[in-house]
Design a protein around this motif. Structure first.
Motif, PDB file in Angstrom:
ATOM      1  N   LYS A 228       0.803  -1.271   0.027  1.00 16.14           N
ATOM      2  CA  LYS A 228      -0.008   0.093  -0.062  1.00 16.14           C
ATOM      3  C   LYS A 228       0.975   1.273  -0.055  1.00 16.14           C
ATOM      4  O   LYS A 228       0.618   2.255  -0.766  1.00 16.14           O
ATOM      5  N   TYR A 229       1.777   1.336   0.763  1.00 14.23           N
ATOM      6  CA  TYR A 229       2.898   2.438   0.813  1.00 14.23           C
ATOM      7  C   TYR A 229       4.407   1.776   0.112  1.00 14.23           C
ATOM      8  O   TYR A 229       4.438   0.877  -0.009  1.00 14.23           O
ATOM      9  N   LYS A 230       4.738   2.929  -0.772  1.00 14.17           N
ATOM     10  CA  LYS A 230       5.878   2.463  -1.631  1.00 14.17           C
ATOM     11  C   LYS A 230       7.076   3.051  -1.034  1.00 14.17           C
ATOM     12  O   LYS A 230       7.405   4.245  -0.647  1.00 14.17           O
ATOM     13  N   SER A 231       8.091   2.233  -1.364  1.00 18.85           N
ATOM     14  CA  SER A 231       9.444   2.513  -1.269  1.00 18.85           C
ATOM     15  C   SER A 231      10.089   2.874  -2.666  1.00 18.85           C
ATOM     16  O   SER A 231       9.786   2.069  -3.644  1.00 18.85           O
ATOM     17  N   VAL A 232      10.522   4.053  -2.960  1.00 20.26           N
ATOM     18  CA  VAL A 232      10.633   4.407  -4.289  1.00 20.26           C
ATOM     19  C   VAL A 232      12.320   4.757  -4.530  1.00 20.26           C
ATOM     20  O   VAL A 232      12.965   5.060  -3.772  1.00 20.26           O
ATOM     21  N   MET A 233      12.591   4.609  -5.968  1.00 19.41           N
ATOM     22  CA  MET A 233      14.014   4.963  -6.409  1.00 19.41           C
ATOM     23  C   MET A 233      14.258   6.543  -6.058  1.00 19.41           C
ATOM     24  O   MET A 233      13.625   7.232  -6.455  1.00 19.41           O
ATOM     25  N   HIS A 234      15.430   6.694  -5.537  1.00 16.66           N
ATOM     26  CA  HIS A 234      15.826   8.095  -5.420  1.00 16.66           C
ATOM     27  C   HIS A 234      17.566   7.981  -5.747  1.00 16.66           C
ATOM     28  O   HIS A 234      18.076   6.832  -5.800  1.00 16.66           O
ATOM     29  N   ARG A 235      17.916   9.290  -6.381  1.00 11.60           N
ATOM     30  CA  ARG A 235      19.485   9.286  -6.361  1.00 11.60           C
ATOM     31  C   ARG A 235      19.812  10.505  -5.920  1.00 11.60           C
ATOM     32  O   ARG A 235      19.122  11.598  -5.665  1.00 11.60           O
ATOM     33  N   VAL A 236      21.114  10.817  -5.867  1.00 15.87           N
ATOM     34  CA  VAL A 236      21.801  12.158  -5.938  1.00 15.87           C
ATOM     35  C   VAL A 236      22.802  12.674  -7.130  1.00 15.87           C
ATOM     36  O   VAL A 236      23.541  11.822  -7.548  1.00 15.87           O
ATOM     37  N   ILE A 237      22.206  13.810  -7.729  1.00 17.01           N
ATOM     38  CA  ILE A 237      23.090  14.332  -8.789  1.00 17.01           C
ATOM     39  C   ILE A 237      24.257  15.166  -8.151  1.00 17.01           C
ATOM     40  O   ILE A 237      23.922  16.000  -7.605  1.00 17.01           O
ATOM     41  N   ALA A 238      25.398  14.651  -8.872  1.00 15.58           N
ATOM     42  CA  ALA A 238      26.601  15.640  -8.299  1.00 15.58           C
ATOM     43  C   ALA A 238      26.646  17.132  -9.042  1.00 15.58           C
ATOM     44  O   ALA A 238      25.924  17.162 -10.042  1.00 15.58           O
ATOM     45  N   GLN A 239      27.009  17.910  -8.101  1.00 15.44           N
ATOM     46  CA  GLN A 239      26.931  19.206  -8.775  1.00 15.44           C
ATOM     47  C   GLN A 239      28.351  19.915  -9.107  1.00 15.44           C
ATOM     48  O   GLN A 239      29.278  19.717  -8.249  1.00 15.44           O
ATOM     49  N   PRO A 240      28.319  20.862 -10.275  1.00 19.52           N
ATOM     50  CA  PRO A 240      29.803  21.346 -10.290  1.00 19.52           C
ATOM     51  C   PRO A 240      30.081  22.387  -9.074  1.00 19.52           C
ATOM     52  O   PRO A 240      31.648  22.595  -9.142  1.00 19.52           O
ATOM     53  N   ASP A 241      29.143  23.117  -8.518  1.00 18.45           N
ATOM     54  CA  ASP A 241      29.485  24.137  -7.579  1.00 18.45           C
ATOM     55  C   ASP A 241      28.927  23.630  -6.115  1.00 18.45           C
ATOM     56  O   ASP A 241      27.680  23.085  -6.099  1.00 18.45           O
ATOM     57  N   GLY A 242      29.510  23.921  -4.965  1.00 16.77           N
ATOM     58  CA  GLY A 242      29.008  23.886  -3.751  1.00 16.77           C
ATOM     59  C   GLY A 242      29.125  22.408  -3.238  1.00 16.77           C
ATOM     60  O   GLY A 242      29.247  21.397  -3.853  1.00 16.77           O
ATOM     61  N   ASN A 243      29.230  22.264  -2.091  1.00 22.47           N
ATOM     62  CA  ASN A 243      29.289  21.165  -1.163  1.00 22.47           C
ATOM     63  C   ASN A 243      27.914  20.789  -0.362  1.00 22.47           C
ATOM     64  O   ASN A 243      27.553  21.396   0.246  1.00 22.47           O
ATOM     65  N   ARG A 244      27.358  19.788  -0.742  1.00 21.26           N
ATOM     66  CA  ARG A 244      26.042  19.491  -0.320  1.00 21.26           C
ATOM     67  C   ARG A 244      26.311  18.420   0.821  1.00 21.26           C
ATOM     68  O   ARG A 244      26.750  17.299   1.124  1.00 21.26           O
ATOM     69  N   MET A 245      25.628  18.943   1.957  1.00 23.77           N
ATOM     70  CA  MET A 245      25.760  18.111   3.200  1.00 23.77           C
ATOM     71  C   MET A 245      24.441  17.088   3.281  1.00 23.77           C
ATOM     72  O   MET A 245      23.178  17.515   2.980  1.00 23.77           O
ATOM     73  N   SER A 246      24.347  15.807   3.888  1.00 25.66           N
ATOM     74  CA  SER A 246      23.276  14.966   3.828  1.00 25.66           C
ATOM     75  C   SER A 246      23.662  14.200   5.241  1.00 25.66           C
ATOM     76  O   SER A 246      24.524  13.712   5.243  1.00 25.66           O
ATOM     77  N   LEU A 247      22.524  14.407   6.086  1.00 26.40           N
ATOM     78  CA  LEU A 247      22.429  13.399   7.154  1.00 26.40           C
ATOM     79  C   LEU A 247      21.316  12.756   7.084  1.00 26.40           C
ATOM     80  O   LEU A 247      20.117  13.089   7.413  1.00 26.40           O
ATOM     81  N   ALA A 248      21.297  11.435   6.871  1.00 31.82           N
ATOM     82  CA  ALA A 248      20.269  10.470   6.522  1.00 31.82           C
ATOM     83  C   ALA A 248      20.147   9.448   7.748  1.00 31.82           C
ATOM     84  O   ALA A 248      21.230   8.568   7.732  1.00 31.82           O
ATOM     85  N   SER A 249      19.109   9.610   8.617  1.00 33.33           N
ATOM     86  CA  SER A 249      19.252   8.555   9.686  1.00 33.33           C
ATOM     87  C   SER A 249      18.173   7.634   9.431  1.00 33.33           C
ATOM     88  O   SER A 249      16.802   7.821   9.129  1.00 33.33           O
ATOM     89  N   PHE A 250      18.340   6.246   9.503  1.00 30.75           N
ATOM     90  CA  PHE A 250      17.703   5.279   9.032  1.00 30.75           C
ATOM     91  C   PHE A 250      17.035   4.527  10.539  1.00 30.75           C
ATOM     92  O   PHE A 250      17.820   3.811  11.133  1.00 30.75           O
ATOM     93  N   TYR A 251      15.731   4.359  10.386  1.00 29.39           N
ATOM     94  CA  TYR A 251      14.968   3.904  11.626  1.00 29.39           C
ATOM     95  C   TYR A 251      14.696   2.364  11.095  1.00 29.39           C
ATOM     96  O   TYR A 251      13.547   2.483  10.144  1.00 29.39           O
ATOM     97  N   ASN A 252      15.329   1.668  11.360  1.00 30.68           N
ATOM     98  CA  ASN A 252      15.199   0.129  10.741  1.00 30.68           C
ATOM     99  C   ASN A 252      14.697  -0.724  11.661  1.00 30.68           C
ATOM    100  O   ASN A 252      15.058  -0.897  13.011  1.00 30.68           O
ATOM    101  N   PRO A 253      14.163  -2.134  11.103  1.00 34.88           N
ATOM    102  CA  PRO A 253      13.910  -3.125  11.959  1.00 34.88           C
ATOM    103  C   PRO A 253      15.147  -3.754  12.742  1.00 34.88           C
ATOM    104  O   PRO A 253      16.174  -3.478  12.167  1.00 34.88           O
ATOM    105  N   GLY A 254      14.890  -4.388  13.774  1.00 39.90           N
ATOM    106  CA  GLY A 254      16.134  -5.076  14.469  1.00 39.90           C
ATOM    107  C   GLY A 254      16.605  -6.137  13.613  1.00 39.90           C
ATOM    108  O   GLY A 254      15.752  -6.456  12.701  1.00 39.90           O
TER     109      GLY A 254
END
Length: 320
Positions: A228-254
């Protein structure tokens, strides 16, 4: 082009609650992603975490990344690179046990701020899981129990920086994938973009927004919700300028949590997709399979899990 749903959690507290719950439901069913504002996490704390994360990259990670780029000759590539990502990362584990004290180059201020931040994220993740239960018609706490296993959930943060890339048309910041786990809470750069999700065969930007938390659903929530709910494809496009910060926190099953479609949702659906019928596995087994197939479609992973024989103990959640 459609734009990512933006949801204010504050609106759950008044007359806008029904509309807000409907927005969350639509985002989970049709997007697999949404952006949260007014989520209750201190903006001052977020600013501190961002400043310390960027400072840590400059001090401890930047030169290592440049050395890696030089050693692989990446600045001079002439054809598309499909076997690595233009990112600098490390992983912090919070639950069931923390590894923050074991990472040698973290300043004490950074450890302290991150600990406070992830405590708030953990509360937010558990609140969101209960909102999902409400929308699904599951009893409160069902998803948390489904994730629990014998030692509680796995919770950790992937700390990433995506430096300026001289050949963004040839190297992805992060190749397209779905996330293996449960609920992902992302604190991303508010100036440098790059994250995209796939919807209706179109790549849609997840725009930087100051002090927001981007939520996305992992493969386990797709299975538990019987698709019923979907896990979808995603990606990160590299950029010619700037440094992109990402803090991805995963609340996962044991690791030993047993994952399968919620019986109440199977009963509701007149026609269950063959993809989820009879699907039942231990989360750690799925992670072992995912490690080699991360950048491929999720559906063959689900099929493969059916073909692996397991001896599993459903535990107390089986009666919920």
């Amino acid at each position: 082009m459609e734009s990512l749903p933006v949801i204010s959690l504050e609106k759950l507290n008044g007359e806008d609650r029904p509309t807000t719950m409907e927005k969350i439901k639509d985002a989970c069913e049709n997007w697999g992603f949404f952006e949260l504002v007014d989520h209750g996490i201190s903006h001052e704390l977020m600013d501190t975490v961002e400043k310390l994360t960027k400072g840590h990259y400059k001090k401890c990670m930047e030169q290592r990344f440049k050395d890696m780029v030089a050693s692989k000759g990446l600045e001079a590539v002439q054809s598309e690179v499909n076997d690595l990502d233009w990112e600098s990362t490390f992983f912090l584990r919070h639950l069931p046990t923390s590894n923050m004290s074991e990472i040698p180059d973290l300043d004490e201020d950074y450890r302290k701020a991150m600990k406070e931040f992830v405590t708030e994220l953990e509360k937010l993740a558990e609140l969101l899981l209960d909102l999902l239960c409400e929308n699904l018609g599951l009893e409160k706490g069902y998803l948390k129990k489904a994730f629990y296993g014998s030692q509680g959930p796995n919770f950790g943060t992937k700390v990433s920086n995506y430096p300026p890339c001289p050949k963004p048309e040839l190297i992805k910041g992060l190749r397209a994938h779905t996330d293996a786990g449960g609920l992902i809470l992302l604190f991303q750069d508010d100036k440098v973009s790059g994250l995209q999700l796939l919807k209706d065969d179109q790549w849609i930007d997840v725009p930087p927004m100051r002090h927001s938390i981007v939520i996305n659903l992992g493969d386990q929530l797709e299975v538990i919700t019987n698709g019923k709910y979907k896990s979808v494809m995603h990606r990160v496009i590299a950029q010619p300028d700037g440094n992109r910060m990402s803090l991805a926190s995963f609340y996962n099953p044991g690791s030993d949590a047993v994952i399968y479609p919620a019986p109440a949702l199977v009963e509701k659906e007149k026609e269950t997709s063959e993809l989820y019928t009879g699907l039942k596995f231990v989360f750690d087994d799925y992670m072992k399979l995912y490690a080699g197939l991360k950048f491929q479609a999720k559906e063959p992973r689900f099929v493969a899990m059916k073909e692996i024989e397991h001896t599993v103990n459903l535990g107390p959640i089986a009666t919920v």
